[in-house]
Scaffold this motif. Structure first.
Motif: not given
Length: 319
Positions: A102-111, A197-201
């Protein structure tokens, strides 16, 4: 062999009874030998298809999904997309189909930009680190003692130092960290082992899925925090770490953050050693640049400390 998204959709139809693919999309993966595609079914379901292109990637995929399946009986089940089916590949191995994250791949900027996202990741990390050891080992996860892990760090730093790649200040700092017995006296816990980042959504500002458990071990929980402590602004990491500690059922190791910082630094030595082994000058130059930056930071800390000592001495004399 490599497969495009249309071939992967056909495999998905063979793996999941009644599935009729109507649309596909490519999905980036850090593993070059794993083909991944998103599939939207006629009934609206969204799936992910994973097909190994080498024997090694097939072994990793089987390990990943075996561990993920074991974790569905833990509080992590809400962030692990379930497996829907498998199909054998003509060349050997299996293609797997899971629900799409669900959602989209996490980017460091999200954090960096969201306290809520940082706290959500801290909570998920705490749940990872509290997976019962017996559950992890039942899934075939290897266990390492603190002594074994410390010896690995020591051996790597010694090799890089002996090869002449460490400035004196960096070598002295790393030797001090390795010689601090209390820093490495911890209880092994289940760890993801390859957070990126590749393994987190993320969905909204919440971590919605965690992928790729193939590097998981029972080992040092600081390993999962090292990437974050070295990448996030200190204030944002403190928020993540506060949520992590609040989620844990017991107190964390009192020096966990220190060890995470140390592992973040040691990762540079690992990167350098890898570059030297594969004779990749780009990697070697990148690692040497990071070591030079650390050396400069240590020099600045030494200057700041000298200035503080001088100011304190002057204040005592004036008083």
């Amino acid at each position: 062999m490599h497969r495009n998204s249309y071939s992967l959709a056909a495999l998905a139809a063979a793996a999941v009874p009644g599935l009729v693919p109507v649309r596909t999309s490519t999905i980036a993966t850090p593993a070059e030998d794993l083909d991944v595609a998103g599939v939207v079914a006629e009934d609206g379901r969204r799936l992910m298809v994973l097909s190994p292109s080498t024997t090694a990637s097939g072994v990793r995929l089987e390990r990943d999904l075996r561990i993920a399946d074991a974790l569905t009986g833990t509080p992590l089940r809400t962030v692990i997309p379930p497996v829907l089916g498998y199909v054998k590949l003509p060349e050997g191995g299996r293609c797997a189909v899971t629900e799409a994250p669900v959602g989209r791949p996490l980017m460091l900027d999200d954090l960096q930009d969201s306290t809520e996202a940082a706290r959500s990741l801290g909570q998920v990390l705490a749940r990872i680190h509290t997976v019962p050891r017996y559950a992890a080992e039942a899934a075939g996860v290897e266990s390492y003692t603190p002594e074994t892990l410390h010896a690995r760090h020591r051996a790597r730093i010694d090799r890089v130092h002996a090869a002449g790649h460490l400035p004196a200040a960096v070598a002295q700092r790393w030797e001090g960290l390795l010689s601090d017995a209390g820093l490495w006296d911890f209880a092994p816990q289940f760890v993801h082992g390859d957070l990126s980042e590749e393994c987190l959504f993320v969905s909204g500002h919440r971590i919605s899925a965690v992928r790729d458990w193939s590097s998981s071990t029972v080992g040092d929980p600081a390993a999962d925090l090292a990437w974050l402590v070295s990448s996030l602004d200190p204030e944002r990491f403190d928020e993540l770490y506060a949520a992590y500690r609040e989620e844990l059922p017991t107190d964390s190791h009192p020096r966990l953050m220190e060890r995470a910082q140390a592992l973040g630094e040691f990762a540079v030595a690992e990167w350098l050693e890898h570059g030297l082994e594969v004779e990749d000058e780009v990697i070697v130059a990148d690692a040497r640049g990071m070591i030079a930056d650390l050396d400069a930071d240590l020099a600045q800390l030494a200057r700041d400390e000298a200035e503080r000592a001088y100011d304190e001495m002057s204040a005592r004399e004036d008083g």
